[in-house]
Scaffold this motif. Structure first.
Motif, PDB file in Angstrom:
ATOM      1  N   TYR A   1       0.822  -1.200   0.000  1.00 55.10           N
ATOM      2  CA  TYR A   1       0.000   0.000   0.000  1.00 55.10           C
ATOM      3  C   TYR A   1       0.859   1.254   0.000  1.00 55.10           C
ATOM      4  CZ  TYR A   1      -4.325  -2.567   1.052  1.00 55.10           C
ATOM      5  OH  TYR A   1      -5.405  -3.394   1.001  1.00 55.10           O
TER       6      TYR A   1
ATOM      7  N   THR B   1       1.150   5.267   0.991  1.00 56.94           N
ATOM      8  CA  THR B   1       0.620   6.039   2.119  1.00 56.94           C
ATOM      9  C   THR B   1       0.613   7.538   1.838  1.00 56.94           C
ATOM     10  OG1 THR B   1       2.788   6.080   3.175  1.00 56.94           O
ATOM     11  CG2 THR B   1       1.301   4.294   3.817  1.00 56.94           C
TER      12      THR B   1
ATOM     13  N   ALA C   1      -3.780   6.438   4.568  1.00 52.29           N
ATOM     14  CA  ALA C   1      -3.310   5.177   5.137  1.00 52.29           C
ATOM     15  C   ALA C   1      -3.804   3.990   4.328  1.00 52.29           C
ATOM     16  CB  ALA C   1      -3.780   5.058   6.584  1.00 52.29           C
ATOM     17  N   ASP C   2      -2.965   2.998   4.206  1.00 55.73           N
ATOM     18  CA  ASP C   2      -3.299   1.742   3.522  1.00 55.73           C
ATOM     19  C   ASP C   2      -3.827   1.949   2.111  1.00 55.73           C
ATOM     20  OD1 ASP C   2      -2.455   0.172   5.666  1.00 55.73           O
ATOM     21  OD2 ASP C   2      -4.425   0.269   6.622  1.00 55.73           O
TER      22      ASP C   2
END
Length: 137
Positions: free
Chosen positions: A39, A41, A106-107
């Motif tokens: 992922y 960020t 995030a993610d």
């Protein structure tokens, strides 16, 4: 979930194994050190949307086919300026309006903020809310 809406040259840059379990339609980066997708960020890290074809159409809603298992070879579609993608992976998706700017959080999930994406349409995949987002580069 992820779907192309306007394609001005985005290509899958390969089938790379996923570092962890992932969700289709999130932003990823290719980690050259270990050769895995992970992922992103931030907008600066993000270089692709991740997806995987549905193995079966049997049963359930679209979200039932949304996970990509760890160590699976996933498809990473490059980000090309002015391309439009539809994704379900946005924080606060129900409150968004056309014209809202989005950023990678995030993610790999998009969220409202002064980023490199803008909402161009509000839609649905089955019963799941989705937004069309244009990559501003």
């Amino acid at each position: 979930m992820l779907s192309k809406r306007i394609d001005l040259g985005s290509i899958p840059f390969g089938l790379y194994k996923t570092k962890d379990e992932m969700v289709k339609g999130r932003l990823v980066k290719f980690n050259q050190k270990d050769g895995l997708l992970e992922y992103a960020t931030s907008d600066d890290e993000a270089n692709a949307f991740v997806t995987l074809r549905i193995e079966t159409n049997a049963g359930g809603d679209i979200k039932d086919h949304d996970k990509i298992k760890k160590d699976t070879r996933a498809v990473a579609h490059t980000l090309v300026k002015d391309n439009v993608w539809a994704t379900t992976e946005v924080e606060g998706i129900d409150a968004l309006k056309v014209g809202d700017k989005l950023t990678c959080g995030a993610d790999g999930k998009l969220s409202k903020g002064e980023g490199k994406f803008v909402v161009t349409d509000i839609s649905h995949f089955g019963s799941t809310p989705a937004v069309d987002v244009m990559y501003l580069g």
